[in-house]
Design a protein around this motif. Structure first.
Motif, PDB file in Angstrom:
ATOM      1  N   GLN A 197       0.806  -1.217   0.000  1.00 49.16           N
ATOM      2  CA  GLN A 197       0.000   0.000   0.000  1.00 49.16           C
ATOM      3  C   GLN A 197       0.840   1.268   0.000  1.00 49.16           C
ATOM      4  OE1 GLN A 197      -3.435  -1.432  -0.821  1.00 49.16           O
ATOM      5  NE2 GLN A 197      -3.465   0.665  -0.073  1.00 49.16           N
TER       6      GLN A 197
ATOM      7  N   ARG B 250     -10.036  -4.305  -8.579  1.00 48.55           N
ATOM      8  CA  ARG B 250     -10.103  -3.454  -7.397  1.00 48.55           C
ATOM      9  C   ARG B 250     -10.810  -2.132  -7.715  1.00 48.55           C
ATOM     10  NH1 ARG B 250      -5.023  -2.980  -3.725  1.00 48.55           N
ATOM     11  NH2 ARG B 250      -6.756  -2.413  -2.359  1.00 48.55           N
TER      12      ARG B 250
ATOM     13  N   ARG C 293     -14.200  -0.586  -5.959  1.00 44.73           N
ATOM     14  CA  ARG C 293     -14.301   0.744  -5.353  1.00 44.73           C
ATOM     15  C   ARG C 293     -15.378   1.574  -6.035  1.00 44.73           C
ATOM     16  NH1 ARG C 293      -9.895   1.747  -2.074  1.00 44.73           N
ATOM     17  NH2 ARG C 293     -11.194   3.455  -1.291  1.00 44.73           N
TER      18      ARG C 293
ATOM     19  N   GLY D 165     -18.761   1.362  -4.581  1.00 50.24           N
ATOM     20  CA  GLY D 165     -18.961   1.984  -3.274  1.00 50.24           C
ATOM     21  C   GLY D 165     -18.329   1.247  -2.116  1.00 50.24           C
ATOM     22  N   LEU D 166     -17.540   0.212  -2.402  1.00 48.00           N
ATOM     23  CA  LEU D 166     -16.875  -0.505  -1.319  1.00 48.00           C
ATOM     24  C   LEU D 166     -15.748   0.335  -0.737  1.00 48.00           C
ATOM     25  CD1 LEU D 166     -16.573  -4.149  -2.746  1.00 48.00           C
ATOM     26  CD2 LEU D 166     -18.350  -3.210  -1.278  1.00 48.00           C
ATOM     27  N   SER D 167     -15.610   0.276   0.579  1.00 47.29           N
ATOM     28  CA  SER D 167     -14.505   0.969   1.235  1.00 47.29           C
ATOM     29  C   SER D 167     -13.218   0.175   1.026  1.00 47.29           C
ATOM     30  CB  SER D 167     -14.788   1.124   2.738  1.00 47.29           C
ATOM     31  OG  SER D 167     -14.821  -0.154   3.361  1.00 47.29           O
ATOM     32  N   TRP D 168     -12.094   0.772   1.477  1.00 44.50           N
ATOM     33  CA  TRP D 168     -10.818   0.063   1.340  1.00 44.50           C
ATOM     34  C   TRP D 168     -10.833  -1.243   2.112  1.00 44.50           C
ATOM     35  CZ3 TRP D 168      -6.993  -1.664   4.654  1.00 44.50           C
ATOM     36  CH2 TRP D 168      -5.787  -2.029   4.044  1.00 44.50           C
ATOM     37  N   TRP D 169     -11.399  -1.215   3.332  1.00 40.05           N
ATOM     38  CA  TRP D 169     -11.462  -2.425   4.146  1.00 40.05           C
ATOM     39  C   TRP D 169     -12.342  -3.482   3.490  1.00 40.05           C
ATOM     40  CZ3 TRP D 169      -8.114  -3.239   7.844  1.00 40.05           C
ATOM     41  CH2 TRP D 169      -7.523  -2.155   8.496  1.00 40.05           C
ATOM     42  N   GLN D 170     -13.483  -3.064   2.947  1.00 44.26           N
ATOM     43  CA  GLN D 170     -14.366  -4.015   2.271  1.00 44.26           C
ATOM     44  C   GLN D 170     -13.713  -4.577   1.013  1.00 44.26           C
ATOM     45  OE1 GLN D 170     -17.696  -1.312   1.868  1.00 44.26           O
ATOM     46  NE2 GLN D 170     -18.884  -2.416   3.427  1.00 44.26           N
ATOM     47  N   ASP D 171     -13.008  -3.723   0.294  1.00 45.78           N
ATOM     48  CA  ASP D 171     -12.288  -4.169  -0.902  1.00 45.78           C
ATOM     49  C   ASP D 171     -11.253  -5.233  -0.537  1.00 45.78           C
ATOM     50  OD1 ASP D 171     -11.094  -4.324  -3.422  1.00 45.78           O
ATOM     51  OD2 ASP D 171      -9.735  -2.680  -2.976  1.00 45.78           O
TER      52      ASP D 171
END
Length: 217
Positions: A45, A119, A123, A126-132
């Motif tokens: 990251q 990825r 995103r 609407g998925l957050s980074w954690w959900q992704d």
């Protein structure tokens, strides 16, 4: 006629050594994998420049032979820090860092293998980074990382034979003690190898089963 001085008590002694080998391996692999996942994702990251200090530490752990790490860590804890730490604790700590160093590279490569378009699509939904990471990246990355991780776990189990240097009586050390007493090296080493095979084979087969099952999904 085949004759041996090996007794049931000696076999129990070897089994206890195998138990210590399993325990050290389990602790190192579980903790090292958890740290490796964190380190691997962090390195992926933030990029190479920001992760440079961590990368240096992990590279040192991968580059220096494990035997030297065990000796230096044991000496540092006892002579420099004056901590009365058991050889078992030192062995688990060194093997954990050793496992984490290799696991971090496995995780970093596996996460990097997930297509960027996948990825980006996640995103965009609407998925957050954690959900992704939890629902998209890690399930895909796990399939890529599993074969290398199984190899790492088996390698750590065999490398745990070196913890005898910090006075941990694991399987190989137990075998050496019996060889010194009974003077039957060939038989005892064959039994030791059989113990390692019994421990390793189910792990390797289970990893192969998961890899085959996931490849068909």
């Amino acid at each position: 006629m085949f004759d041996t001085a090996l007794t049931v008590q000696d076999m129990v002694f070897l089994a206890k050594g195998a138990g210590i080998t399993l325990l050290v391996t389990a602790i190192a692999v579980v903790l090292g994998t958890c740290l490796g996942i964190i380190f691997g994702i962090f390195r992926f990251q933030v990029g190479p420049w920001w992760a440079a200090p961590l990368t240096f530490v992990l590279d040192v752990s991968r580059s220096i032979p494990l035997l030297i790490q065990l000796v230096l860590a044991n000496a540092f804890m006892g002579m420099v820090l004056k901590l009365k730490m058991s050889g078992f604790t030192v062995a688990c700590g060194v093997l954990t860092l050793y496992t984490a160093a290799y696991c971090a590279e496995i995780v970093r490569g596996a996460v990097g293998a997930v297509p960027f378009t996948t990825r980006r699509a996640a995103r965009s939904l609407g998925l957050s980074w954690w959900q992704d990471m939890a629902y998209i990246v890690m399930p895909l990355a796990t399939r890529v990382a599993l074969p290398s991780w199984i190899g790492l776990a088996l390698g750590v189990m065999k490398d745990s034979a070196l913890v005898y240097i910090v006075q941990v009586t694991e399987l190989l050390k137990s075998t050496q003690i019996l060889i010194t007493r009974l003077q039957e090296p060939l038989l005892l080493l064959m039994i030791c190898g059989a113990f390692y095979f019994v421990i390793s084979f189910p792990i390797a087969r289970f990893g192969g089963y998961l890899e085959k099952r996931w490849s068909n999904d």
